[in-house]
Design an enzyme around this catalytic site. Structure first.
Site, mmCIF file in Angstrom:
data_model
loop_
_atom_site.group_PDB
_atom_site.id
_atom_site.type_symbol
_atom_site.label_atom_id
_atom_site.label_comp_id
_atom_site.label_asym_id
_atom_site.label_seq_id
_atom_site.Cartn_x
_atom_site.Cartn_y
_atom_site.Cartn_z
ATOM 1 N N LYS A 82 0.860 -1.184 0.000
ATOM 2 C CA LYS A 82 0.000 0.000 0.000
ATOM 3 C C LYS A 82 0.891 1.227 0.000
ATOM 4 O O LYS A 82 2.036 1.169 0.465
ATOM 5 C CB LYS A 82 -0.872 0.011 1.278
ATOM 6 C CG LYS A 82 -2.101 0.860 1.168
ATOM 7 C CD LYS A 82 -3.215 0.152 0.430
ATOM 8 C CE LYS A 82 -4.409 1.028 0.205
ATOM 9 N NZ LYS A 82 -5.479 0.319 -0.503
ATOM 10 N N GLY A 178 -25.781 2.006 -0.900
ATOM 11 C CA GLY A 178 -24.786 2.729 -1.697
ATOM 12 C C GLY A 178 -24.881 2.333 -3.157
ATOM 13 O O GLY A 178 -24.618 1.177 -3.508
ATOM 14 N N VAL A 179 -25.303 3.291 -3.993
ATOM 15 C CA VAL A 179 -25.431 2.969 -5.426
ATOM 16 C C VAL A 179 -24.485 3.857 -6.236
ATOM 17 O O VAL A 179 -24.883 4.571 -7.150
ATOM 18 C CB VAL A 179 -26.893 3.063 -5.929
ATOM 19 C CG1 VAL A 179 -27.664 1.846 -5.484
ATOM 20 C CG2 VAL A 179 -27.591 4.335 -5.437
ATOM 21 N N GLY A 180 -23.209 3.796 -5.853
ATOM 22 C CA GLY A 180 -22.159 4.490 -6.600
ATOM 23 C C GLY A 180 -21.699 3.602 -7.752
ATOM 24 O O GLY A 180 -22.494 2.859 -8.344
ATOM 25 N N VAL A 182 -19.914 0.820 -7.949
ATOM 26 C CA VAL A 182 -20.129 -0.630 -7.819
ATOM 27 C C VAL A 182 -21.613 -0.936 -7.569
ATOM 28 O O VAL A 182 -22.222 -1.745 -8.273
ATOM 29 C CB VAL A 182 -19.280 -1.230 -6.667
ATOM 30 C CG1 VAL A 182 -19.547 -2.719 -6.517
ATOM 31 C CG2 VAL A 182 -17.795 -0.999 -6.917
#
Ligand code: NAI
Length: 360
Positions: A82, A178-180, A182
């Protein structure tokens, strides 16, 4: 973290922790390499205005280790790493800034491969890519979120099979939080497969758009997790499986894309006691990583091959659920165990082949 950095590196067996600074640009970045047994350390570049160096170090170490498990469990030949950049993504970005970061990544010679994460975009990766080839990318016409969404639906089917003896989504009820990028594609796939879907998002425009596009209903964001459904599908933020929400869940299955869904391990231990099957997040949401890994194939990205690999998230989920049942352990621990077994067996094979284990 009260321990010294080296104590932490030793405890969780990290390979490297690299501090990068470019005074003229105010660039301060930290790259952690957790484990490269399976291959180069893959992990996103997170840009965030950390309030201290220590919190940035804590975050990069925790996230790098998580990527080792995700890479191993998803069947890719990628290790875990990371990068965190200490800065405000709204004000501190410039071309020179990301090119400088790209040069640091280049110097690592492929030990670490960068990707998008919180606070960085595909555009930022393109700039990093001017200085190094060690950056994940997909062809312009491909959306990584679509591969992630396909994987979420594959994992959901495996969970349904486990609970109901049928992987069919027809007539199943799903609550998508959450409907972003993805979540919206998960909704499309669920509706096409005949599921009855309820959505929630804190962004009302997104809710309006999705309810106009598909025959779905909406719920308030504060109560989507407590809908009486077959599947609760978290596709927003992490830690939504916590002390407050666990007793409120009325689903049979939790299976969604959000990272770090369990607020702590105790919640992972307890969720099964509530009669709920939890599909471990890093197995469910590995589709994007699998697609990125395909992009590094010597012959270039193949959509067909990537989709076939993402489809196997069904089998991976099945394997995790079977192990959890067989050993009577929580599913998140079963996922960790499978990942650890794969790393240990590859490490063993390397030892046999060379008589030497590098890096640790
Ligand atoms: P996104 O930012 O496009 O969508 C997230 C959506 O959640 C937004 O529409 C936002 O308004 C909504 N949201 C935020 N807080 C909410 C709340 N309390 N209740 C309801 N909705 C809320 O993000 P994306 O890319 O769709 O990712 C979703 C999750 O999946 C994140 O946790 C991400 O880390 C994870 N993930 C995404 C991958 C990808 O390929 N994009 C890959 C692996 C994990």
């Amino acid at each position: 973290m009260d321990n010294t950095v080296f104590e932490v590196l030793r405890t969780y067996d990290y390979e490297n922790l690299i501090l990068c600074q470019e005074k003229s640009l105010g660039l301060q970045a930290i790259i952690a390499i957790h484990d490269t047994t399976l291959g180069p350390a893959a992990g996103g570049v997170r840009m965030y205005p950390y309030d201290s160096e220590q919190s940035a170090i804590n975050d990069v170490l925790r996230l790098a280790r998580g990527m080792t498990y995700k890479g191993a469990a998803s069947g890719t030949n990628l290790g875990g790493g990371k990068c965190v950049v200490i800065g405000d993504p709204k004000h501190d970005k410039s071309e020179a800034f990301f090119r400088a970061l790209g040069r640091f990544i280049e110097r690592l010679g492929g030990l670490y491969i960068a990707g998008e994460d919180v606070g960085t975009t595909a555009q930022d990766m393109e700039i990093i890519g001017l200085e190094t080839s060690h950056v994940f990318s997909l062809p312009a016409e491909e959306e990584v979120a679509h591969f992630t969404a396909f994987g979420v639906v594959q994992a959901t089917r495996a969970c349904l099979q486990h609970i109901y003896g049928s992987a069919d989504l027809q007539g199943r009820t799903v609550a998508v939080q959450g409907v972003g990028a993805v979540g919206s594609d998960v909704v499309r796939r669920l509706v096409e497969a005949g599921a009855t879907v309820t959505v929630a998002d804190t962004d009302q425009d997104k809710v309006d758009h999705i309810t106009k596009t598909y025959p779905v209903t909406s719920a308030h964001p504060d109560e989507i997790h407590s809908r009486p459904v077959d599947v609760y599908c978290p596709c927003a933020l992490g830690a939504m499986l916590n002390e407050r929400t666990l007793p409120e869940l009325r689903c049979k299955i939790v299976c969604g894309a959000a990272n770090n869904q369990l607020a702590n391990e105790g919640c992972g231990d307890r969720i099964a006691q509530h009669g709920i099957l939890y599909a471990p997040d890093y197995i469910v949401n590995a589709g994007g990583l699998i697609a990125y890994a395909d992009g590094r194939h010597p012959t270039g990205f193949s959509r067909q091959r990537a989709m076939a690999a993402v489809a196997r998230i069904y089998d991976m989920t099945e394997q995790v659920l079977a192990l959890a049942k067989e050993q009577d352990i929580p599913t998140f621990r079963a996922a960790d165990r499978l990942a650890e077994q794969r790393i240990a067996s590859v490490r063993q094979a390397k030892t046999l082949a060379t008589g030497f284990v590098g890096s640790t």
